[in-house]
Enzyme design. Structure first.
Site, mmCIF file in Angstrom:
data_model
loop_
_atom_site.group_PDB
_atom_site.id
_atom_site.type_symbol
_atom_site.label_atom_id
_atom_site.label_comp_id
_atom_site.label_asym_id
_atom_site.label_seq_id
_atom_site.Cartn_x
_atom_site.Cartn_y
_atom_site.Cartn_z
ATOM 1 N N GLY A 309 -9.173 5.422 6.352
ATOM 2 C CA GLY A 309 -8.333 6.594 6.605
ATOM 3 C C GLY A 309 -6.953 6.405 6.007
ATOM 4 O O GLY A 309 -6.432 7.286 5.308
ATOM 5 N N GLY A 312 -7.306 6.280 2.107
ATOM 6 C CA GLY A 312 -7.503 7.591 1.490
ATOM 7 C C GLY A 312 -6.227 8.397 1.428
ATOM 8 O O GLY A 312 -5.943 9.082 0.437
ATOM 9 N N ARG A 315 -4.014 7.093 -1.300
ATOM 10 C CA ARG A 315 -4.466 7.577 -2.619
ATOM 11 C C ARG A 315 -4.052 9.029 -2.834
ATOM 12 O O ARG A 315 -3.703 9.419 -3.954
ATOM 13 C CB ARG A 315 -5.984 7.437 -2.759
ATOM 14 C CG ARG A 315 -6.460 6.023 -2.919
ATOM 15 C CD ARG A 315 -7.892 5.957 -3.439
ATOM 16 N NE ARG A 315 -8.829 6.712 -2.632
ATOM 17 C CZ ARG A 315 -9.347 6.307 -1.485
ATOM 18 N NH1 ARG A 315 -8.983 5.132 -0.984
ATOM 19 N NH2 ARG A 315 -10.210 7.053 -0.822
ATOM 20 N N CYS A 1133 6.931 -16.041 1.272
ATOM 21 C CA CYS A 1133 5.711 -15.561 1.922
ATOM 22 C C CYS A 1133 4.480 -15.973 1.111
ATOM 23 O O CYS A 1133 4.164 -17.145 1.024
ATOM 24 C CB CYS A 1133 5.801 -14.061 2.170
ATOM 25 S SG CYS A 1133 4.630 -13.485 3.419
ATOM 26 N N HIS A 1258 11.342 -13.138 4.770
ATOM 27 C CA HIS A 1258 11.632 -12.318 3.589
ATOM 28 C C HIS A 1258 13.116 -11.963 3.469
ATOM 29 O O HIS A 1258 13.533 -10.880 3.899
ATOM 30 C CB HIS A 1258 10.844 -11.007 3.682
ATOM 31 C CG HIS A 1258 9.386 -11.133 3.410
ATOM 32 N ND1 HIS A 1258 8.842 -11.104 2.143
ATOM 33 C CD2 HIS A 1258 8.343 -11.274 4.258
ATOM 34 C CE1 HIS A 1258 7.532 -11.214 2.212
ATOM 35 N NE2 HIS A 1258 7.195 -11.323 3.486
ATOM 36 N N GLU A 1260 14.605 -11.051 0.745
ATOM 37 C CA GLU A 1260 14.729 -9.970 -0.243
ATOM 38 C C GLU A 1260 14.555 -8.600 0.374
ATOM 39 O O GLU A 1260 14.995 -7.590 -0.198
ATOM 40 C CB GLU A 1260 13.711 -10.173 -1.381
ATOM 41 C CG GLU A 1260 12.288 -9.735 -1.080
ATOM 42 C CD GLU A 1260 11.469 -10.664 -0.188
ATOM 43 O OE1 GLU A 1260 10.254 -10.457 -0.063
ATOM 44 O OE2 GLU A 1260 12.058 -11.607 0.398
#
EC number: 6.3.5.3
Length: 1293
Positions: A309, A312, A315, A1133, A1258, A1260
């Site tokens: 889900g 999709g 996309r 990471c 992280h 950055e």
């Protein structure tokens, strides 16, 4: 075939969980052991060196002691005839390591089960716990795995004898294939094929069914309506489009693409040019928006359903216009009652469910993990959501019936950015190449569009299960990188037209692609990449394998497109070409026939239009009986209701910092409490302009008043986004997701009433547009239980998502009560003007009632006035804290604000009308704001002048209590810690079932602490000082390799951080190194970035490292780089995990640990506190002793040393660079302050010479102050983490 044993597949507590599941299913198992098994299909035998190399590649995860497993073998492998995503990535790694003899690697899990003899039913129940029957099989001996590499012959086409048997033949096919064709559609098809004088092929029927399903064609929203005998003049869709007709302002694309587009801000979009050098490109940064649902698959297989889900919907965003960039996501769930074992609540009645769907508890244990995992691996932060449980026997418009979410709502949505010139699709030229980009076809997800269009229970269980897809987010990331490279070319973008592949697979996507461009297409079936050679034409063309896009590219641009795909390792194939005639032809070279030969107008043109003749119904429900309810009991129940309760278990599993552009996520304040009203992102790294999104839904109200439920959903989305600096209603656009049990008495007319309330009335009055949305019209579950017909029907459900353009993200107000701002007051803003309607409230729900009258937005001008005043005050920074009144009422609003501020509060109800319960727990529209006492009177006057009732209701207290008074009478009082326990126990129970229960308990205990100082800051340097400035002024920008591998997703923010520090950041893909296109000799610095290289299939970062160690060209490049005097490197990471596996070629790193699965056994996304240690790391020069919050997002961050001696050596050499610490500065040993369980809180380490540093957190992602979830008010533009990047620039001189 070679067989290679691997590491244990299950930890001790995972085995314990499996044993408990066996016990619950009455399977008498004594012990289970599981380990990975690897199968290598070879073209010819490996020599001894290669055998050792392969063994090394397949050594990952926890160390295994030599032993012979005991018990009955259950070998779970991918289904023969298929190639798993693991296989394709692991095989890629082997090939990149030079093992070309390996045709394919595959992996299974060998379960060894010690038990007495199990009968057939027990065997079946055990197997159900061990495998996914859609994509896996179980063998009882190792040799059977040989069938994994068998090649099967393709199945042939089948036709349906309509000419010989007439309509009856099509009726049989309709049932057998699960086509869900209506009677008039069957007639339409019979007529057309008789006219064409031929029989339809099964592939053509399936294609028609998918393309014309309710899921794809939205027949109900386009239908003609008659209600109570009166013909209505508009369809549902026309009423939605009315909002655009009235207010088209700032809408650039609506109703015609995969997502809608609104006008955004002008900002410097940061991306690499054609030479690979990152730079800012100042241009309009328009906003695309999309929200989908994936309800049916999530009910069948929650993890896969929610994952696909999210995939999709991502996309859909990427395939908007001529290609665009998804940026930030949202997720939501509505399910029936959880019934947590040992924690069943008084309102949770046991009504049962059909066998074919899973329980609500299973949905919420597995579904959110699927959605989060996809977003995490793709690299999109999920920043806002909702969670509602509802299942109740009520008296509504149909008398007494059970309403709830046995068919769940799984909401997936988000926003992205798109270039102005790419908003509209281009022209598909005749002869253009029609391409499928992405993963291979697999025999999964067949008939999903048709299946999701049926009420649950109308199709067979096998068809239900077949309609669920499976996910591969790392593949989707590769495809998105291709799309990114294309849109970044601007006018030279080779993509003419693009669609995502969703419901119906290629059978829907390719026809839609050419039809939307007024073209036809000629296709070759055997050009479709496939991982299952035995599939029939129908299965190849109609399967819903994920992570695919279809697009058109002009022949003259094909070479450039191919070059981009090869660099990103994104598979693609030219499947056909565009024709001027609107006809669809699919040729099959294997069988030398044409499975499809149809005019497009038959497929998509003139299918019958739906008409609906329905009757309206009105609810008659008794009022809530308050006589037996105490405030204390109401508080206990409401804070335990999942809709209201702490949702941490849904949030910390999802990355909320990737991109480095997140300004406001769900977690608020130094104690990181999940109570944020909305999400906010920056448009880019060089601006304070940005985007916001929020959710509104009040679905139980529809059981009393459809229109009120819809109006309240819209209003709630506005209330939730009102704390951001937007300015005007015209800068907000809405997505509307409509769910209904179409055909259920009263629901159709109710849906019409709700759509009319929003589309024709409220939104035009507010000047707000709804340019995008989705409908799901089969929200009902029916089944037989011992001969008794049962059903559970969802309320008509409207979920609204508001998207806004933010003028200044620094002005966003959160619910955190501020105890450091002097004398302040709490004001209640009441948009209902004193009404206290309790119908459909959480109070009614937890006392098993519905109530009689629902709250409503009685006058849109009140909401307008509220928003206008709020926007003025937000822009002026006059509001200290803000939280809207919604589920759980005023009591919950103030309590959550107190949690966020870690303070006590006292409120007085005497200015409000009604009973104690009504005043505290009504869910009328409203909000509580904290303002300075000096401004309270003036602010009150502003709201009253705008038509909003405003009451001073109290303030903060010195003690850690929440006190409610009515004048001098104490209505309620309780310690904040006890209220936090009640509020967080549901999350704790879910976490303990799903994750390591020891970790869950440690976090639950910390939440109740009254002494935890939360996130604290101690700096031993001035973060506002730019130590790199003198070197940048020299005009020389040292070259920095921003290194990524397939699946890496944190490279852009890393490039931005080094760019700001004065480096020339250059995009370097591992394929550039392996091919020799780029040499590391060109660079002074190298940074290996975070993400999921190769989907972490051989351990986090390990596959990436081995593709360097075992590839001579790559090994030489990296060895030379690390041995150079004036080089330096950083690994963050996934890059940290990768570099930790290159110890043999990094001088001074011999005592480094490797990084393995977190102690919680869960992906952890946190804001953690770290302290910089005294170390030789060039990055942390002058920062030792400083304590700062930082983003953490990883699943495998536990530092595991080869031995205790190695750990001691690492500590004694002073190379530990960072440690997790508590708010008081002690080394963090408990979860979640130590998010992964690393010994001594280790979170970063460097080489003995300080040139190479690796760290799991992280920096950055938080180099800008505005990118921190929480920060002190006095930080400037740059956060303290910017210093480490500037230190690197200083070092180079």
């Amino acid at each position: 075939m070679e067989i290679i044993r691997g590491a244990p597949a299950l930890s001790a507590f995972r085995v314990q969980q499996l044993m408990k599941a066996c016990d619950a299913a009455a399977i008498p198992v004594r012990h289970i052991y599981a380990e990975f098994m690897h199968f290598a299909h070879l073209t010819n035998a490996l020599n001894d060196t290669q055998t050792l190399q392969l063994a090394s590649i397949l050594t990952y995860g926890p160390a295994i002691e030599a032993h012979t497993p005991k018990g009955q073998l259950y070998l779970v492998t991918p289904r023969p005839g298929t190639i798993s995503p693991w296989s394709s990535k692991a095989t890629d790694i082997a090939h990149n390591c030079g093992l070309s003899q390996i045709k394919r690697l595959e992996r299974g899990i060998a379960y060894y089960v010690e038990a007495d003899t199990l009968d057939a039913s027990q065997q079946k129940a055990l197997q159900a716990l061990l495998y996914d029957r859609m994509v896996e099989v179980i063998f009882d001996d190792m040799a059977a795995a040989e069938t994994l590499f068998d090649r099967t012959e393709p199945k042939a086409l089948a036709s349906v004898n309509v000419l010989g048997e007439g309509r009856r033949a099509l009726e049989v096919a309709n049932s057998r294939l699960g086509l869900a064709l209506a009677e008039d559609e069957i007639d339409y098809l019979v007529d057309n094929f008789v006219r064409l004088k031929r029989n339809p092929n099964d592939i053509e029927l399936m294609m028609f069914a998918q393309a014309n399903s309710e899921h794809c064609r939205h027949k109900i929203f386009n239908a003609d309506w008659t209600i109570d005998g009166v013909v209505q003049d508009k369809s549902l869709f026309k009423m939605i489009k009315n909002t655009y007709a009235v207010t088209p302002d700032n809408v650039l694309s609506a109703y015609k693409d995969n997502a809608a587009v609104m006008t955004g801000s002008v900002a410097g979009r940061f991306f690499p040019d054609e030479t690979g050098v990152y730079a800012y490109h100042v241009e309009p940064c328009h906003i695309l928006m999309k929200v989908e649902t994936h309800n049916h698959p999530t009910a069948i297989s929650p993890y896969a359903g929610a994952a696909t889900g999210s995939g999709g919907e991502i996309r859909d965003e990427g395939a908007t216009g001529r290609g665009s960039k998804p940026k930030a996501g949202l997720v939501g769930f509505s399910v029936s009652n959880l019934n947590i074992p040992g924690f069943i609540q008084p309102w949770e009645a046991q009504y049962g469910k059909p066998e074919r769907i899973v329980t609500p508890l299973e949905i919420m244990l597995e579904g959110p993990l699927g959605g989060a995992a996809f977003n995490n691996e793709f690299g999109r932060p999920a920043l806002v959501g909702y969670f509602r449980t509802y299942e109740q026997e009520v008296s509504s418009h149909n008398g007494v019936e059970v309403r709830g979410y046995h068919k769940p709502i799984m909401l997936a949505g988000g926003l992205g950015n798109i270039r102005e010139d790419h908003v509209q699709k281009g022209e598909i030229t005749v002869g253009a190449k029609l391409i499928v980009l992405g993963g291979p076809a697999m025999n999964i997800g067949l008939g999903g569009g048709a299946a999701s269009s049926m009420a649950s229970g109308q199709s067979s269980e096998d068809l239900d299960f077949a309609s669920v897809q499976r996910e591969n987010p790392e593949m989707e990331r590769r495809c998105q990188e291709v799309i990114d490279r294309c849109w970044q070319l601007g006018d030279d973008n080779p993509i003419q037209f693009i669609h995502d592949v969703g419901a119906g697979g290629l059978s829907n996507a390719f026809p839609e692609l050419v039809n939307d461009a007024d073209r036809g297409g000629r296709f070759n079936l055997r050009n479709v990449p496939s991982d299952e050679p035995g599939m029939s034409p129908l299965e190849i063309w109609c399967n819903e394998s994920q992570e695919r896009y279809v697009l058109s590219v002009a022949p003259e641009n094909l070479a450039r497109f191919e070059q981009i795909c090869l660099r990103e390792r994104a598979p693609f194939a030219v499947v056909g070409e565009a024709t001027s005639e609107q006809h669809l032809t699919l040729a099959d070279s294997h069988f030398n026939n044409k499975p499809i030969d149809l005019p497009l107008e038959v497929l998509l043109g003139k299918a019958p239009k739906m008409s609906r003749d329905v009757v309206s119904k009105k609810a008659l429900s008794p009022a809530l009986d308050e006589s037996q309810i105490t405030v204390d009991e109401a508080v206990t129940r409401i804070l335990s209701l999942p809709t209201v309760a702490d949702k941490s278990f849904l949030i910390t599993i999802g990355d909320r910092s990737v991109t480095g552009l997140v300004n406001r996520d769900q977690m608020v304040g130094p104690w990181q409490v999940p109570v944020a009203d909305c999400a906010v992102t920056a448009a880019s790294f060089d601006t304070y302009a940005g985007e916001a999104m929020s959710i509104g839904e009040r679905t139980p109200l529809a059981l009393l008043d459809f229109g009120a439920s819809a109006r309240m959903a819209v209003a709630e989305s506005i209330m939730n986004i009102a704390g951001t600096d937007i300015g005007s209603f015209k800068r907000i656009k809405l997505s509307a997701n409509w769910m209904s049990a179409a055909g259920h008495p009263g629901e159709d007319a109710g849906l019409y009433e709700a759509v009319k309330a929003v589309g024709e009335e409220l939104c035009p009055q507010l000047e707000i547009t709804i340019p995008v949305g989705k409908d799901s019209m089969s929200m009902k579950t029916a089944w037989e239980d011992n001969g008794v017909h049962k059903s559970v029907t969802s309320p008509m459900s409207l979920v609204i998502t508001a998207f806004g353009v933010v003028q200044d993200i620094r002005n966003t107000v959160t619910p955190e009560l501020r105890s450091d701002k002097g004398d302040t007051a709490l004001l209640l803003l009441d948009l209902s003007h004193g009404k206290t309607r309790l119908g459909g409230s959480c109070l009614a729900q937890v006392f098993s009632s519905l109530g009689d009258v629902a709250p409503d937005l009685d006058d849109s001008t009140t909401l307008k006035g509220f928003f206008e005043v709020m926007q003025t005050l937000v822009a002026d920074q006059s509001i200290l804290a803000y939280h809207d009144r919604s589920d759980g009422g005023l009591f919950t609003t103030v309590t959550e604000m107190a949690f966020a501020g870690n303070t006590g509060a006292e409120i007085d109800l005497s200015a409000l009308q009604g009973s104690d319960l009504a005043r505290l727990f009504n869910e009328e529209l409203g909000a509580v704001i904290q303002v300075s006492q000096a401004q309270a009177e003036a602010i009150t006057a502003q709201f009253i002048a705008a038509g909003v009732a405003c009451h001073a209701i109290g303030g903060l207290t010195e003690h850690n209590k929440l006190v409610v008074k009515d004048g001098s009478r104490v209505v309620f009082q309780q310690q904040r810690s006890e209220l936090r326990r009640l509020w967080s126990q549901t999350s704790y129970k879910m976490q303990a079932l799903r994750d390591n229960p020891d970790c869950a308990l440690e976090e639950f205990s910390l939440k109740q602490s009254e002494t935890d100082p939360g996130l604290t800051v101690k700096l031993n340097f001035d973060p506002s000082q730019d130590v790199a400035a003198p070197y940048i002024l020299k005009g020389i920008a040292p070259k920095m390799a921003i290194l990524r591998e397939q699946g890496v997703n944190s490279h852009v923010e890393m490039a931005a951080a080094f760019d700001r520090a004065g480096f020339e950041s250059r995009d370097v893909h591992m394929s550039d190194i392996l091919s020799g296109r780029i040499s590391l000799d060109e660079f002074q610095g190298l940074v290996a970035c975070g993400g999921f290289s190769y989907g972490d299939v051989l351990g986090a970062g390990e596959g990436w490292a081995k593709s360097i160690l075992f590839n001579q060209r790559a090994r030489d490049e990296f060895s030379r780089f690390f041995e150079r005097d004036l080089s330096f490197a950083l690994g963050v990471c996934n890059g940290c995990q990768m570099l930790s596996n290159l110890k043999e070629i990094i001088p001074g790193s011999e005592h480094w640990p490797r990084f393995v699965r977190n102690r919680s056994e869960r992906f952890e996304a946190r804001v953690s506190l770290v302290e910089v240690q005294q170390s030789p790391s060039l990055f942390f020069e002058g920062m030792a002793g400083s304590r700062m919050p930082i983003a953490v997002s990883h699943g495998e961050g536990l530092a595991e040393f080869a031995s205790m001696q190695a750990m001691t050596a690492a500590e004694s050499t002073g190379t530990v660079a960072l440690r997790y610490v508590t708010g008081t500065g002690e080394i963090a040993t408990q979860y979640p302050q130590n998010p992964n369980g690393s010994p001594n809180g280790l979170s970063g380490i460097c080489s003995t010479d300080g040139k190479v540093t690796i760290m799991m957190p992280h920096p950055e992602r938080v180099f800008r102050t505005v990118a921190n979830s929480w920060h002190p008010d006095n930080w400037g533009e740059d956060s303290p983490w910017m210093r480490m990047f500037r230190n690197a620039r200083v070092k180079l001189g």
